[in-house]
Design an enzyme around this catalytic site. Structure first.
Site, PDB file in Angstrom:
ATOM      1  N   SER A   1       0.851  -1.199   0.000  1.00  0.00           N
ATOM      2  CA  SER A   1       0.000   0.000   0.000  1.00  0.00           C
ATOM      3  C   SER A   1       0.881   1.243   0.000  1.00  0.00           C
ATOM      4  O   SER A   1       2.028   1.199   0.471  1.00  0.00           O
ATOM      5  CB  SER A   1      -0.862  -0.012   1.264  1.00  0.00           C
TER       6      SER A   1
ATOM      7  N   TYR B   1      -2.237  -1.049  10.555  1.00  0.00           N
ATOM      8  CA  TYR B   1      -2.324  -1.368   9.120  1.00  0.00           C
ATOM      9  C   TYR B   1      -1.103  -0.833   8.370  1.00  0.00           C
ATOM     10  O   TYR B   1      -0.448  -1.558   7.610  1.00  0.00           O
ATOM     11  CB  TYR B   1      -3.607  -0.790   8.522  1.00  0.00           C
TER      12      TYR B   1
END
Ligand SMILES: NC(=O)c1ccc[n+]([C@@H]2O[C@H](COP(=O)([O-])OP(=O)(O)OC[C@H]3O[C@@H](n4cnc5c(N)ncnc54)[C@H](OP(=O)(O)O)[C@@H]3O)[C@@H](O)[C@H]2O)c1
Length: 266
Positions: free
Chosen positions: A143, A156
Site C-alpha cells: 500500500s 495497518y
C-alpha cells in the site's frame, strides 16, 4: 522475466483487487488457484472465469489464511493436485481504521496474521518450488500506506511497511534464481476494504478525497505491466505515484507535523 506463467495463485480472490487480478491474469495462465474464506463467492468467480477463459483450469480453496493449519492444508493440497504456482499473488489483506487504544484485539491480531504472517508463510512455502524451476514471480500487494506512519491506521500502515520492506529484500535474494518480486502500492480503491476496516462496526468512513481513488481495473493493469517490466515497486495511478514522490521528499519532522493535523473521528 516471463510475461506468461503456468499457474497463478491469488489470495483474497473473492472480492476487490484479488478478483480483478484473477480476470486480468487468466489470459496468461493455464491454471489458476483462487483462495479466500467465502467459498460460494469463489465458486461463482471460478465459473465466470471458466466460461470466459475455457483454456484455464481453475481451482478454488476456501481457507482462513490467519490460521496456520489452513495455510499448511492449502500448501499440501496444491502439491497433491499439481497446482503449485509459478506466480504467487499475495493479495489478501485487511485494515482497521480508528484509534489504536479503542481497537478490538482479535481484529488487530487477525490483521497481523493475514497481512504479515500469511504472506510470509505462503511465500516461504512456495518459493522453493519456483527456485527449483528457475523462474517465477511473487506479487505482494502492499500500500501507499507502507511509506508513512498513519495515525488511526497505525497497525495497518505498519503491516504494509513490513510488506514493502520484505518484498524489496526478497527481490534481491530471489533474482539470482530467476524469480521476480514486485510490491504493489495502491492508494485508496473502492472495494470491500473500507467496510472491513471500519472499527467496531461503526459507520465512520476513512477520510479520503474521491479524486485520489483509482479504479481496481487500473490498479491491476498497472501492476501486471510492472510485473512484465520486472519493476520492484509500483504506485498505481498518477496521483498515488505523485504522493509517493512527495512523501519520500518531505523530511520526517515535517511529516510528523502534517500527520498531527489529521481529521479526527467523530
Ligand atoms: N482498497 C484499498 O483502498 C486498498 C489500498 C491499498 C492497498 N490495499 C490492499 O489490497 C489488498 C486487497 O484488498 P481489497 O481492497 O481488494 O479488499 P477487499 O475487497 O476487502 O478484499 C479482501 C480479500 O481478502 C480476503 N480475505 C480477508 N480475510 C481473509 C482471511 N482471513 N483469509 C483468507 N482471505 C481473506 C477476502 O475474502 P474473504 O472475506 O472471502 O475471506 C477478500 O477476497 C489488501 O492487501 C489491501 O491491504 C487496498
Amino acid at each position: 522475466m516471463s510475461d506468461h506463467y503456468s499457474c497463478a495463485l491469488i489470495t483474497g480472490a473473492s472480492a476487490g483487487l484479488g478478483e480483478e487480478f484473477a480476470f486480468q491474469l487468466a489470459p496468461r495462465v493455464h491454471k489458476m488457484v483462487l483462495v479466500a474464506r467465502r467459498e460460494e463467492r469463489l465458486a461463482v468467480i471460478a465459473d465466470r472465469l471458466r466460461e470466459r477463459f475455457p483454456h484455464v483450469a481453475v481451482a478454488v480453496f476456501s481457507a482462513d489464511l490467519t490460521l496456520p493449519s489452513h495455510r499448511e492444508q492449502l500448501v499440501d493440497l496444491l502439491e497433491q493436485r499439481g497446482f503449485i504456482p509459478d506466480l504467487l499473488v499475495n493479495n489478501a489483506g485487511m485494515g482497521d481504521y480508528g484509534e489504536f487504544a479503542n481497537a478490538d484485539w482479535d481484529k488487530l491480531d487477525a490483521m497481523l496474521q493475514l497481512n504479515i504472517t500469511a504472506l510470509t508463510h505462503l511465500t516461504h512455502a512456495l518459493l522453493p518450488h519456483m527456485m527449483n524451476r528457475g523462474y517465477g514471480a511473487v506479487v505482494n500487494v502492499s500500500s501507499l500506506a507502507s511509506l508513512l506512519p498513519i495515525p488511526d491506521f497505525a497497525v495497518y500502515a505498519a503491516t504494509k511497511a513490513y510488506v514493502t520492506s520484505f518484498s524489496e529484500a526478497l527481490r534481491i535474494e530471489a533474482r539470482e534464481y530467476g524469480i521476480s518480486v514486485l510490491a504493489v502500492c495502491p492508494g485508496p480503491v473502492h472495494t470491500e476494504f473500507g467496510e472491513v476496516a471500519r472499527q467496531n462496526g461503526g459507520d465512520s468512513d476513512m477520510p479520503g478525497r474521491e479524486w485520489f481513488y483509482v479504479d481496481k481495473e487500473q490498479v491491476v493493469a498497472e501492476s501486471i505491466s510492472a510485473l512484465d517490466a520486472d519493476k520492484a515497486r509500483v504506485y498505481t495511478g498518477w496521483q498515488v505515484a505523485a504522493a509517493a514522490v512527495l512523501i519520500s521528499a518531505v523530511p520526517l519532522v515535517l511529516l510528523r507535523l502534517i500527520l498531527g493535523t489529521r481529521p479526527r473521528r467523530g
